[in-house]
Design a protein around this motif. Structure first.
Motif, PDB file in Angstrom:
ATOM      1  N   ALA A  47       0.815  -1.212   0.000  1.00  0.00           N
ATOM      2  CA  ALA A  47       0.000   0.000   0.000  1.00  0.00           C
ATOM      3  C   ALA A  47       0.848   1.261   0.000  1.00  0.00           C
ATOM      4  N   THR A  48       2.043   1.190   0.583  1.00  0.00           N
ATOM      5  CA  THR A  48       2.906   2.370   0.652  1.00  0.00           C
ATOM      6  C   THR A  48       3.168   2.954  -0.724  1.00  0.00           C
ATOM      7  N   VAL A  49       3.404   2.103  -1.712  1.00  0.00           N
ATOM      8  CA  VAL A  49       3.731   2.578  -3.058  1.00  0.00           C
ATOM      9  C   VAL A  49       2.620   3.476  -3.586  1.00  0.00           C
ATOM     10  N   TYR A  50       1.378   3.018  -3.483  1.00  0.00           N
ATOM     11  CA  TYR A  50       0.246   3.767  -4.031  1.00  0.00           C
ATOM     12  C   TYR A  50      -0.047   5.030  -3.227  1.00  0.00           C
ATOM     13  N   LEU A  51       0.038   4.934  -1.908  1.00  0.00           N
ATOM     14  CA  LEU A  51      -0.237   6.101  -1.073  1.00  0.00           C
ATOM     15  C   LEU A  51       0.863   7.149  -1.194  1.00  0.00           C
ATOM     16  N   ALA A  52       2.117   6.714  -1.327  1.00  0.00           N
ATOM     17  CA  ALA A  52       3.221   7.660  -1.518  1.00  0.00           C
ATOM     18  C   ALA A  52       3.080   8.379  -2.860  1.00  0.00           C
ATOM     19  N   VAL A  53       2.670   7.645  -3.886  1.00  0.00           N
ATOM     20  CA  VAL A  53       2.435   8.268  -5.192  1.00  0.00           C
ATOM     21  C   VAL A  53       1.260   9.243  -5.096  1.00  0.00           C
ATOM     22  N   GLY A  54       0.163   8.795  -4.486  1.00  0.00           N
ATOM     23  CA  GLY A  54      -1.027   9.637  -4.398  1.00  0.00           C
ATOM     24  C   GLY A  54      -0.792  10.941  -3.666  1.00  0.00           C
ATOM     25  N   ALA A  55       0.064  10.920  -2.637  1.00  0.00           N
ATOM     26  CA  ALA A  55       0.353  12.146  -1.884  1.00  0.00           C
ATOM     27  C   ALA A  55       1.074  13.180  -2.725  1.00  0.00           C
ATOM     28  N   ARG A  56       1.652  12.727  -3.858  1.00  0.00           N
ATOM     29  CA  ARG A  56       2.475  13.612  -4.678  1.00  0.00           C
ATOM     30  C   ARG A  56       1.876  13.883  -6.065  1.00  0.00           C
ATOM     31  N   LEU A  57       0.725  13.319  -6.343  1.00  0.00           N
ATOM     32  CA  LEU A  57       0.076  13.559  -7.625  1.00  0.00           C
ATOM     33  C   LEU A  57      -0.864  14.755  -7.529  1.00  0.00           C
ATOM     34  N   ALA A  58      -0.962  15.488  -8.612  1.00  0.00           N
ATOM     35  CA  ALA A  58      -1.926  16.580  -8.658  1.00  0.00           C
ATOM     36  C   ALA A  58      -3.343  16.046  -8.513  1.00  0.00           C
ATOM     37  N   ASP A  59      -3.587  14.851  -9.076  1.00  0.00           N
ATOM     38  CA  ASP A  59      -4.892  14.197  -8.956  1.00  0.00           C
ATOM     39  C   ASP A  59      -4.696  12.854  -8.265  1.00  0.00           C
ATOM     40  N   PRO A  60      -4.918  12.784  -6.947  1.00  0.00           N
ATOM     41  CA  PRO A  60      -4.658  11.533  -6.234  1.00  0.00           C
ATOM     42  C   PRO A  60      -5.553  10.382  -6.664  1.00  0.00           C
ATOM     43  N   ALA A  61      -6.682  10.669  -7.297  1.00  0.00           N
ATOM     44  CA  ALA A  61      -7.565   9.599  -7.758  1.00  0.00           C
ATOM     45  C   ALA A  61      -6.896   8.727  -8.814  1.00  0.00           C
ATOM     46  N   LYS A  62      -5.851   9.247  -9.447  1.00  0.00           N
ATOM     47  CA  LYS A  62      -5.140   8.486 -10.476  1.00  0.00           C
ATOM     48  C   LYS A  62      -4.085   7.541  -9.882  1.00  0.00           C
ATOM     49  N   ALA A  63      -3.847   7.628  -8.581  1.00  0.00           N
ATOM     50  CA  ALA A  63      -2.730   6.896  -7.993  1.00  0.00           C
ATOM     51  C   ALA A  63      -2.823   5.396  -8.224  1.00  0.00           C
ATOM     52  N   VAL A  64      -3.965   4.794  -7.946  1.00  0.00           N
ATOM     53  CA  VAL A  64      -4.073   3.338  -8.068  1.00  0.00           C
ATOM     54  C   VAL A  64      -4.068   2.888  -9.527  1.00  0.00           C
ATOM     55  N   PRO A  65      -4.962   3.389 -10.382  1.00  0.00           N
ATOM     56  CA  PRO A  65      -4.946   2.893 -11.770  1.00  0.00           C
ATOM     57  C   PRO A  65      -3.670   3.216 -12.523  1.00  0.00           C
ATOM     58  N   GLU A  66      -3.106   4.381 -12.303  1.00  0.00           N
ATOM     59  CA  GLU A  66      -1.905   4.759 -13.040  1.00  0.00           C
ATOM     60  C   GLU A  66      -0.660   4.026 -12.534  1.00  0.00           C
ATOM     61  N   THR A  67      -0.607   3.768 -11.230  1.00  0.00           N
ATOM     62  CA  THR A  67       0.534   3.012 -10.711  1.00  0.00           C
ATOM     63  C   THR A  67       0.452   1.560 -11.161  1.00  0.00           C
ATOM     64  N   GLU A  68      -0.745   0.989 -11.190  1.00  0.00           N
ATOM     65  CA  GLU A  68      -0.908  -0.374 -11.710  1.00  0.00           C
ATOM     66  C   GLU A  68      -0.516  -0.442 -13.187  1.00  0.00           C
ATOM     67  N   ARG A  69      -0.894   0.584 -13.941  1.00  0.00           N
ATOM     68  CA  ARG A  69      -0.479   0.637 -15.358  1.00  0.00           C
ATOM     69  C   ARG A  69       1.034   0.636 -15.480  1.00  0.00           C
ATOM     70  N   ALA A  70       1.686   1.490 -14.678  1.00  0.00           N
ATOM     71  CA  ALA A  70       3.144   1.612 -14.769  1.00  0.00           C
ATOM     72  C   ALA A  70       3.848   0.326 -14.341  1.00  0.00           C
ATOM     73  N   LEU A  71       3.317  -0.339 -13.317  1.00  0.00           N
ATOM     74  CA  LEU A  71       3.962  -1.546 -12.793  1.00  0.00           C
ATOM     75  C   LEU A  71       3.693  -2.784 -13.646  1.00  0.00           C
ATOM     76  N   TYR A  72       2.447  -2.938 -14.115  1.00  0.00           N
ATOM     77  CA  TYR A  72       2.049  -4.228 -14.658  1.00  0.00           C
ATOM     78  C   TYR A  72       1.670  -4.226 -16.137  1.00  0.00           C
ATOM     79  N   GLU A  73       1.479  -3.072 -16.708  1.00  0.00           N
ATOM     80  CA  GLU A  73       1.158  -3.007 -18.132  1.00  0.00           C
ATOM     81  C   GLU A  73       2.327  -2.420 -18.926  1.00  0.00           C
ATOM     82  N   ASP A  74       2.670  -1.175 -18.657  1.00  0.00           N
ATOM     83  CA  ASP A  74       3.788  -0.552 -19.365  1.00  0.00           C
ATOM     84  C   ASP A  74       5.140  -0.996 -18.806  1.00  0.00           C
ATOM     85  N   ARG A  75       5.150  -1.425 -17.552  1.00  0.00           N
ATOM     86  CA  ARG A  75       6.366  -1.863 -16.854  1.00  0.00           C
ATOM     87  C   ARG A  75       7.460  -0.788 -16.883  1.00  0.00           C
TER      88      ARG A  75
END
Length: 393
Positions: A47-75
């Motif tokens: 959970a730390t990865v997503y919450l740390a990203v969300g705290a620093r994004l202009a739009d925190p709602a993108k934290a989960v879907p965009e981090t999953e994209r970066a980790l597991y789709e675009d790699r």
């Protein structure tokens, strides 16, 4: 001799605000930008990865879907072993640098330990283990991503067990799959893939690591330290040794290789990247943040008095030195937060110095941002701290 420039706590906190994307004006658009700015995100608690990203994004709602994209789709981000033999999430472009600067020595020790433990238990030898390894990697290449249980269907020898610590108080059965996949991870051959459950799950599939060139260890260490010092400098030699897990000689070699500059800090000598000793800009105004447990900013330095009052530290860290969820105001940790079982976000101020109505309103706005990110998800830190437990109770 030219006098070293003094960098005080106020300027250090200003650097932190902008370089670690915590002030509102510095927030990022993508998880890749966050990871590039921080060098590494702690990955021990998923959970730390997503919450740390969300705290620093202009739009925190993108934290989960965009981090999953970066980790597991675009790699474009990868979860792998790094500093201090700990799991982190890095930009994929840093795979070779991290592996050469951190992983090679650890990998050699891990493989030697596995072979020694197997030999002591009368298990098969290194040639047998190499056969199993090659078969496992081939199965993973066919499957793309797989759990250890799925790989064992292709390579049944992964299910075999051996006794570890026979006759000792810690005697136990070790499965070949568990130990071998760990070794392959620190050797840079496999990485964690998509979890079996949601983004808070710690049960991961495995995937082949991104292909990367083999780099010289000293050059890789200089590269990594230079990146980190640009983000986190100034830092002391003790900070650098703690963060990296290297020997003092390796830290000093890397500092010399990048031409790091010395500066004066409160209580000692610090280092900044070459050309970074000049006064740094300040954020537009005071800022607040709610950062998760093990956040890379809260854990970034060994010497923390310039942003964390010693008297509040015992309530925010567990006995092993893992930080819990923290509340920040204008570059200082002023308290902690937690999520209760019903989803409510609660927070408490521990350090009241300079904390007035403006600060409390800003913290509440950040709590609202966090509520939007979490939605119906419930998050409990892997490492519980005294204040977090109090707030949940």
């Amino acid at each position: 001799m030219e006098a070293r420039r003094y960098i005080g706590g106020v300027e250090r906190r200003a650097r932190l605000a902008l370089r670690q994307r915590l002030a509102g004006q510095a927030r990022a658009a993508t998880p890749e930008q966050v990871a590039e700015s921080l060098v590494a995100l702690h990955g021990t608690d998923p959970a730390t990865v997503y919450l740390a990203v969300g705290a620093r994004l202009a739009d925190p709602a993108k934290a989960v879907p965009e981090t999953e994209r970066a980790l597991y789709e675009d790699r474009t981000l990868v979860r792998m072993h790094g500093m201090r033999h700990t799991v982190f999430v890095f930009p994929t472009a840093l795979t070779a640098v991290v592996h050469a600067s951190m992983g090679l020595a650890v990998a050699a020790r891990e493989r030697a330990a596995l072979l020694a433990h197997m030999a002591a238990a009368g298990a098969p030898d290194a040639a047998w283990l190499r056969e199993v390894e090659e078969s496992t990697l081939a199965a993973l290449a066919r499957r793309g991503q797989a759990t250890a249980a799925e790989l064992a269907r292709d390579e049944p020898r992964l299910r075999e067990q051996f006794v570890y610590g026979a006759g000792k108080s810690y005697e136990g059965l070790h499965r070949v799959s568990t130990r071998l996949l760990k070794v392959l991870g620190v050797e840079g051959k496999v990485v964690r893939g998509r979890p079996l459950g949601s983004w808070t799950s710690s049960q991961f599939r495995w995937a082949l690591a991104p292909e990367h060139e083999e780099l010289d260890t000293a050059a890789a260490q200089a590269d990594l330290l230079g990146r980190w010092l640009t983000v986190c400098g100034p830092a002391t030699e003790a900070d650098l040794k703690w963060w990296s897990g290297w020997r003092v000689a390796e830290v000093r070699r890397a500092l010399a290789a990048i031409g790091a500059e010395q500066v004066e800090l409160d209580g000692g000598t610090g280092f900044v990247a070459r050309g970074d000793a000049e006064p740094a800009p300040a954020p537009d105004g005071p800022w607040a943040a709610l950062l998760p447990a093990l956040d890379p900013t809260a854990m970034g330095w060994q010497q923390r008095d310039w942003y964390l009052a010693p008297e509040v530290r015992p309530r925010l860290f567990d006995r092993s030195g893992n930080v819990g969820p923290t509340v920040w105001w204008d570059g200082r940790v002023i308290g902690g937060w937690a999520q209760r079982p019903d989803g409510e976000i609660v927070w408490r101020i521990l350090d009241e110095a300079g904390v007035g109505r403006e600060a409390r309103a800003a913290v509440e706005r950040e709590a609202e941002r966090l509520r939007g990110l979490l939605g119906t998800t419930r998050v409990t830190p892997r490492f519980r701290t005294p204040l977090e437990k109090e707030l949940v109770a």
